[in-house]
Structure formats: C-alpha cells, structure tokens
Design a protein around this motif. Structure first.
Motif, PDB file in Angstrom:
ATOM      1  N   ALA A  93       0.809  -1.196  -0.112  1.00 44.20           N
ATOM      2  CA  ALA A  93       0.204   0.037  -0.011  1.00 44.20           C
ATOM      3  C   ALA A  93       0.733   1.133   0.024  1.00 44.20           C
ATOM      4  O   ALA A  93       0.619   2.241  -0.634  1.00 44.20           O
ATOM      5  CB  ALA A  93      -0.795   0.021   1.287  1.00 44.20           C
ATOM      6  N   SER A  94       1.889   1.247   0.797  1.00 40.18           N
ATOM      7  CA  SER A  94       2.831   2.379   0.829  1.00 40.18           C
ATOM      8  C   SER A  94       3.496   2.636  -0.618  1.00 40.18           C
ATOM      9  O   SER A  94       3.698   3.637  -0.897  1.00 40.18           O
ATOM     10  CB  SER A  94       3.910   2.190   1.927  1.00 40.18           C
ATOM     11  OG  SER A  94       3.171   2.023   3.293  1.00 40.18           O
ATOM     12  N   PHE A 151      -3.174  -0.990   9.683  1.00 37.32           N
ATOM     13  CA  PHE A 151      -2.068  -1.415   8.659  1.00 37.32           C
ATOM     14  C   PHE A 151      -1.808   0.001   7.834  1.00 37.32           C
ATOM     15  O   PHE A 151      -0.546   0.213   7.303  1.00 37.32           O
ATOM     16  CB  PHE A 151      -2.536  -2.221   7.698  1.00 37.32           C
ATOM     17  CG  PHE A 151      -2.636  -3.651   8.173  1.00 37.32           C
ATOM     18  CD1 PHE A 151      -1.396  -4.561   8.464  1.00 37.32           C
ATOM     19  CD2 PHE A 151      -3.750  -4.475   8.774  1.00 37.32           C
ATOM     20  CE1 PHE A 151      -1.416  -5.687   9.126  1.00 37.32           C
ATOM     21  CE2 PHE A 151      -3.894  -5.725   9.205  1.00 37.32           C
ATOM     22  CZ  PHE A 151      -2.577  -6.454   9.254  1.00 37.32           C
ATOM     23  N   ALA A 152      -2.835   0.808   7.868  1.00 38.06           N
ATOM     24  CA  ALA A 152      -2.585   2.270   7.241  1.00 38.06           C
ATOM     25  C   ALA A 152      -1.433   3.017   7.859  1.00 38.06           C
ATOM     26  O   ALA A 152      -1.005   4.018   7.348  1.00 38.06           O
ATOM     27  CB  ALA A 152      -3.878   2.934   7.022  1.00 38.06           C
ATOM     28  N   CYS A 172      -5.229  13.384  -0.338  1.00 39.83           N
ATOM     29  CA  CYS A 172      -5.994  12.486  -1.294  1.00 39.83           C
ATOM     30  C   CYS A 172      -5.040  11.038  -1.200  1.00 39.83           C
ATOM     31  O   CYS A 172      -5.558   9.993  -1.467  1.00 39.83           O
ATOM     32  CB  CYS A 172      -5.951  13.030  -2.641  1.00 39.83           C
ATOM     33  SG  CYS A 172      -6.407  12.131  -4.019  1.00 39.83           S
ATOM     34  N   LYS A 173      -3.608  11.132  -1.404  1.00 40.29           N
ATOM     35  CA  LYS A 173      -2.828  10.186  -1.136  1.00 40.29           C
ATOM     36  C   LYS A 173      -2.863   9.483   0.032  1.00 40.29           C
ATOM     37  O   LYS A 173      -2.633   8.176  -0.138  1.00 40.29           O
ATOM     38  CB  LYS A 173      -1.330  10.773  -1.333  1.00 40.29           C
ATOM     39  CG  LYS A 173      -0.188   9.626  -1.334  1.00 40.29           C
ATOM     40  CD  LYS A 173       1.219  10.333  -1.531  1.00 40.29           C
ATOM     41  CE  LYS A 173       2.335   9.388  -1.237  1.00 40.29           C
ATOM     42  NZ  LYS A 173       3.617   9.896  -1.473  1.00 40.29           N
ATOM     43  N   GLY A 174      -3.409   9.981   1.163  1.00 37.80           N
ATOM     44  CA  GLY A 174      -3.533   9.221   2.320  1.00 37.80           C
ATOM     45  C   GLY A 174      -4.973   8.176   2.025  1.00 37.80           C
ATOM     46  O   GLY A 174      -4.752   6.927   2.481  1.00 37.80           O
ATOM     47  N   ILE A 175      -5.877   8.785   1.410  1.00 39.25           N
ATOM     48  CA  ILE A 175      -7.170   7.792   0.973  1.00 39.25           C
ATOM     49  C   ILE A 175      -6.517   6.750   0.275  1.00 39.25           C
ATOM     50  O   ILE A 175      -7.210   5.687   0.418  1.00 39.25           O
ATOM     51  CB  ILE A 175      -8.128   8.593   0.387  1.00 39.25           C
ATOM     52  CG1 ILE A 175      -8.383   9.559   1.307  1.00 39.25           C
ATOM     53  CG2 ILE A 175      -9.411   8.023  -0.002  1.00 39.25           C
ATOM     54  CD1 ILE A 175      -9.688  10.811   1.037  1.00 39.25           C
ATOM     55  N   ILE A 176      -5.700   7.120  -0.911  1.00 35.29           N
ATOM     56  CA  ILE A 176      -5.250   5.995  -1.897  1.00 35.29           C
ATOM     57  C   ILE A 176      -4.447   5.009  -0.992  1.00 35.29           C
ATOM     58  O   ILE A 176      -4.935   3.706  -1.267  1.00 35.29           O
ATOM     59  CB  ILE A 176      -4.318   6.635  -2.752  1.00 35.29           C
ATOM     60  CG1 ILE A 176      -5.109   7.626  -3.725  1.00 35.29           C
ATOM     61  CG2 ILE A 176      -3.864   5.637  -3.708  1.00 35.29           C
ATOM     62  CD1 ILE A 176      -6.069   6.979  -4.697  1.00 35.29           C
ATOM     63  N   LYS A 177      -3.872   5.417   0.041  1.00 35.79           N
ATOM     64  CA  LYS A 177      -3.125   4.280   0.822  1.00 35.79           C
ATOM     65  C   LYS A 177      -3.919   3.423   1.452  1.00 35.79           C
ATOM     66  O   LYS A 177      -3.861   2.154   1.536  1.00 35.79           O
ATOM     67  CB  LYS A 177      -1.999   4.742   1.863  1.00 35.79           C
ATOM     68  CG  LYS A 177      -1.301   3.884   2.685  1.00 35.79           C
ATOM     69  CD  LYS A 177      -0.300   4.561   3.392  1.00 35.79           C
ATOM     70  CE  LYS A 177       0.390   3.428   4.398  1.00 35.79           C
ATOM     71  NZ  LYS A 177       1.674   4.363   5.249  1.00 35.79           N
TER      72      LYS A 177
END
Length: 576
Positions: free
Chosen positions: A58-59, A423-424, A88-93
């Motif tokens: 994910a990272s 995990f995020a 937005c990138k945090g949501i993607i992760k």
C-alpha cells in the motif's frame, strides 16, 4: 496429543481429507506427513511471514499518487507539499490496504482450494516497485497514468490465462536462460534495497545528490536543502532512521537468525508502536493537517474502509500511450513469468511435489490459472500483479504440504481487511529495513549464477547492475536479454563459420539451454484431446489436483512391471 490426533484422523477420513489428499485419507496419492492441524499452523506461519505486504504494498503503490491529480506549481512541481494532494494520497493508501488484503485473501484461498498447493499469493514485491516508480512514477511522474497502468495489468492477467491454458507459460518459464532468471531475482533485490534506503518508502539513509548520483543522508526531511541534500552537520541525525535500523533491522535479523516465526512482522510492529504516540520526536502523526487526518483514521482501529478511488478505474483509451503501454505490458508479463513461476517451482520442490521426469508439479495448470485470474481481479482493485510468495516456505517448513495451508493464510488476510486503520498507520521507516531484508534474501541467488562462462555471466551482471542503477527493472531485463542473445549468437555464428575450429576455450562450462521441454510444450489435456480421448479433462496420470478418477487407473502391479523393465544403467534418452 490425543485430541489433536483425533481431529487429524477425523478430518483425514472426511471428504475434505480426500480432496486435499491428507495423510490417512485413503487417497492413492495422499501426501505423507500432511495433517489438518499442522496445515492450519503452517498457514498462520505463512501469513505472519508475509503480512508485511499489506502495509508495504500500500505504501509503495500510494507513492504513485493513484488517481489523485497533482496541480504543480513552480515551488512544488510534484506536489511534495500540496496538502490536498497528500490528503488524497492518504485515502489512496487506505484503499490499497483494503485492496491488498482482499486480493491476497482471494488468491491464496483459491490457490489452496483448486490447485491444492501450499503457496500463498499477494501483490508482488519488485512488481509493485516497478509499477509505482517506473511505470506510473512517483506522484504520477512516469510514462503512463495510474488508470492506464492497471489496464495493462488487467490485460496481462488474461494473456497469462491463455498461456497457462495452452501450456505456453510453463514452456516460456523453462525456456528463459537460467542466468537471466537468477540475475532478475538478484537485480530486483538490489532495486528493493535502494527503495528501502531512501526517504519515500524507507529509512532515509541515502538521497540524490548534485556532484554524485547519491549521497549519505539521514537528516530530517525538513532539513534538506533546495537540492534535496542533507547538510553535513545534519547527516545521520534523524531519530526515526535509527529506530528503523535498530528495531526494524537489527532486531528483525536477530529474530530471523534464531528462526523466530513472524520475525519480519514483529520488527514492523515494534517500530510502528514506537512511532504512534504523538508527543514523541519519532511520531508518525505530527500536528499537521495530514498528520491529524491520519491519526483520526488510526483511532478507529477496527473498521472496514471501502475502496473509494482505485476500484475499477481502468482507462481503455490508450492511443496516446501506445508505446509506453506496450512496454509496461511486456515487462509485467516477463517479470511475472520469472517471479511467480520461479517461486511456484521452488516451493513445489521444497514441498516434494515436483515430478522429476517432466519437471512439472501437480496441478500446475490450475495453479497458473488461479494466479492469472487473480492478477486481473487485483487490477480491478487497483493493485499491481499478484504473484506467489517465497515466504510460503515458512509454512512449508512448518509442515504444510496441501492447499489447506494456503486457504488458512487466505482466511487470515480476509480478517485483516477489518483492521485497515492499523495497517494504514505503519510508517515507512518501519518497512524500509524490511525491503532491505527481502532484497538480501533475493540477492542470495547470485551464488547460483554461472560466473565461469562469460556468455552467461556478463548478461547476468548487466541485468543485476542496471536494475538499481537505472532505477528500472524493465531496463535491466531488456539489456540482459539482448546482451545474452547478441553474445551467444555471435559465438554460434563464428563457430559455424569456422567449421567448429574457433570456439571459446571454456564453452563446455556454459549453462545448457534448449527450447525443447521434456513432456512437450502442450499441456496434457490438449494431448489427450488430439488423441481423441472423449473425457480429455480427466488425466491418465496422477498429476492433476483433485482428480478422483485418475488414481483408480493406477494398477497395483505397475511398480513391479516398471522396475523390471527399467535397465540398471541410464539409457541415452535419460542422459539427454
């Protein structure tokens, strides 16, 4: 022990035991030493050995920016400080946390159920790095957008399905020169090592430079100058780097040396727990808008995060990306052939499932098909190609011999979907040393390369060197294959033109290579169909997983007949 033995015996004698060919099931091809509870324990060992992929994948993939749109400015051309983009990138992760766990659960479960293999699958290390840093690029700076890249992966999966169905995938895997196969593993290992050493997804020990390609770093990100370089007085002063090195690196290595199960995941958890309190200088949740948003999600602990931004985002208008799309597709095909096929064969051999006559393993066609379908489904979830994991060896080492091992691993991945906030919230310095450790394990294959003959060693070395130095797996693969073909073709032409008089003195030490595969190129079902066998889907031999009819055709006296007919000395065919 009485209860454990009773459970194992009852399961073995049930339809479940016969399907998975457990010891004591009565199946003519039962796998000796396989027991139900042992398989369950083996599945847990495999999960703990590879659970790091949930956060690491994910990272890494989130570094591409996914479907987020960067609005560059002169001061921030790739949105390193753009708060909206970073949110937005945090949501993607978080999306990819769910997607990675979901596709790993699906692929592992059905690999066990249908192929009866003790091998777990997940988005592949190396493949995800190529996807994120070479194809899409960091924050979308690559050659194709994220949507087009996952389209290439979706197409790749169905191409693989066709190759597996008609036996070409097995043939291609065995036809690739051995030196290039081994060099690819080594090169990807070094590629992962560089990623683990940098800031974006590692401990921040090195960074780019001006006078030299890279230089020593280790300072806090905000203390780097305009060129992105750490000033001398700040180098090696970043506390999170040292936390990653000692707790995530040295501690994990010690645990692995003493063969502690789940050593890698323990190292990640230790560094993460240290980094979660907000009042420390090593916190992963600083008092910033991005830190506040991440901490709010972290506090939920147990929740289901639906995939919002990367689910089914394929883009089929690929006209303007034709060349780049083709290159990405071909590279994904090639790398995945090496990665998944090599791992499946090595794990099958470790579990003693290889047929030494055909060099194939039981249920290989079904295993490849499960992998292929999982690749395409994973692309719909927004993940890089799914592949077999070498960490499955942890479960096999625990005694796993059947598909029950992979199924229990898949169930563990399914449960992890509901712990997405945990995990995020794993920081990059917790996974950086993991990447280095995985790289070190992959580099071990370098000792198996044939360094005696330059026709093998030079293409292998170029493959290894160019992958990390060009920061591109594709460039290393293309260079190695082309150089291998060029060198060995020229040697062959010179030898033929001279009537066999001019040859390298040590050509006899060259690794043998042939496109001819014992047992033929086509899969057995095609051969049976060509011979007019009406029930061509049923095998005449004991190497199709789950086939209950084939074993009944094995005659009790057949071993005696075979042993009487086999000569005591090897025949020319055997030697060949």
């Amino acid at each position: 022990m009485g209860l454990i033995h009773t459970i194992n015996v009852k399961v073995a004698k049930s339809p479940v035991g016969r399907w998975f060919r457990l010891d004591g099931s009565g199946h003519p091809l039962e796998r000796k030493g396989s027991h139900f509870l042992t398989e369950m324990r083996a599945g847990l060992a495999t999960f703990f050995a590879m659970a790091y992929i949930i956060s690491v994948n994910a990272s890494i993939v989130a570094d591409s920016g996914g479907t987020c749109v960067c609005e560059p400015t002169e001061a921030d051309p790739i949105c390193l400080e753009n708060q909206d983009y970073l949110l937005c990138k945090g949501i993607i992760k978080r999306d990819l946390i769910t997607a990675t766990a979901a596709i790993s659960a699906f692929a592992s479960f059905f690999m066990g159920l249908l192929a009866n293999m003790p091998v777990a699958l997940a988005p592949g290390m190396g493949l995800n790095a190529y996807f994120a840093y070479s194809v899409v690029g960091f924050h979308g700076t690559g050659s194709v957008p994220y949507q087009v890249a996952v389209t290439a992966i979706f197409v790749e999966g169905w191409i693989f399905f066709a190759l597996a169905l008609f036996g070409m995938r097995q043939w291609l895997a065995r036809a690739i020169p051995r030196s290039i196969k081994l060099a690819t593993s080594v090169g990807i290992g070094l590629f992962l090592t560089i990623i683990g050493l940098t800031y974006a997804e590692g401990i921040g020990l090195i960074t780019g430079a001006v006078a030299t390609p890279v230089t020593l770093a280790g300072c806090k990100p905000e203390l780097r100058n305009e060129a992105g370089v750490c000033e001398d007085q700040y180098k090696m002063r970043n506390p999170v780097m040292w936390i990653g090195i000692f707790c995530g690196g040295v501690m994990t290595v010690l645990l692995m040396m003493y063969r502690v199960k789940g050593a890698i995941i323990f190292g990640i958890i230790l560094v993460s727990v240290i980094s979660w309190p907000r009042s420390t200088p090593v916190t992963y949740f600083p008092y910033t808008p991005v830190g506040d948003d991440s901490f709010d999600f972290f506090r939920k602990v147990v929740t289901f995060h639906p995939i919002e931004k990367v689910l089914n985002v394929q883009e089929w208008s690929i006209g303007e990306y034709g060349g780049q799309f083709g290159l990405a597709l071909i590279t994904f095909l090639y790398v995945d052939i090496l990665d998944c096929t090599g791992t499946l064969y090595s794990m099958a051999r470790y579990a003693s499932l290889i047929d030494e006559e055909t060099q194939d393993f039981e249920g290989s066609s079904v295993a490849y098909m499960v992998d292929s379908v999982s690749i395409s489904i994973g692309a719909l979830f927004g993940t890089p190609p799914v592949t077999a994991f070498v960490e499955s060896g942890a479960g096999i080492g625990e005694g796993g011999k059947t598909g029950l091992t992979a199924m229990s691993t898949g169930i563990c991945f399914f449960i992890s979907i509901f712990f997405a906030p945990i995990f995020a919230s794993i920081p990059p310095w917790a996974t950086g040393c993991v990447l280095i450790l995985v790289g070190s394990m992959m580099v071990a294959a370098v000792t198996e390369i044939n360094w005696k003959y330059m026709g093998d060693s030079i293409p292998a070395f170029v493959t290894i060197a160019l992958m990390p130095f060009t920061y591109s797996i594709a460039d290393g693969l293309i260079a190695g294959i082309c150089l291998y073909m060029l060198i060995n073709t020229l040697v062959w032409i010179i030898e033929k033109a001279s009537g066999g008089r001019i040859v390298p003195p040590n050509k006899s030490e060259k690794d043998p290579w042939t496109y001819k595969i014992k047992g033929g190129v086509l899969p057995p079902w095609v051969t049976r169909l060509r011979k007019g066998k009406k029930d061509f889907w049923k095998d005449d031999t004991p190497y199709i997983s789950g086939d209950e009819q084939a074993p009944e055709k094995v005659v009790v006296d057949e071993p005696k007949k075979t042993s009487a007919e086999v000569p005591t000395t090897p025949t020319p065919e055997k030697l060949a």
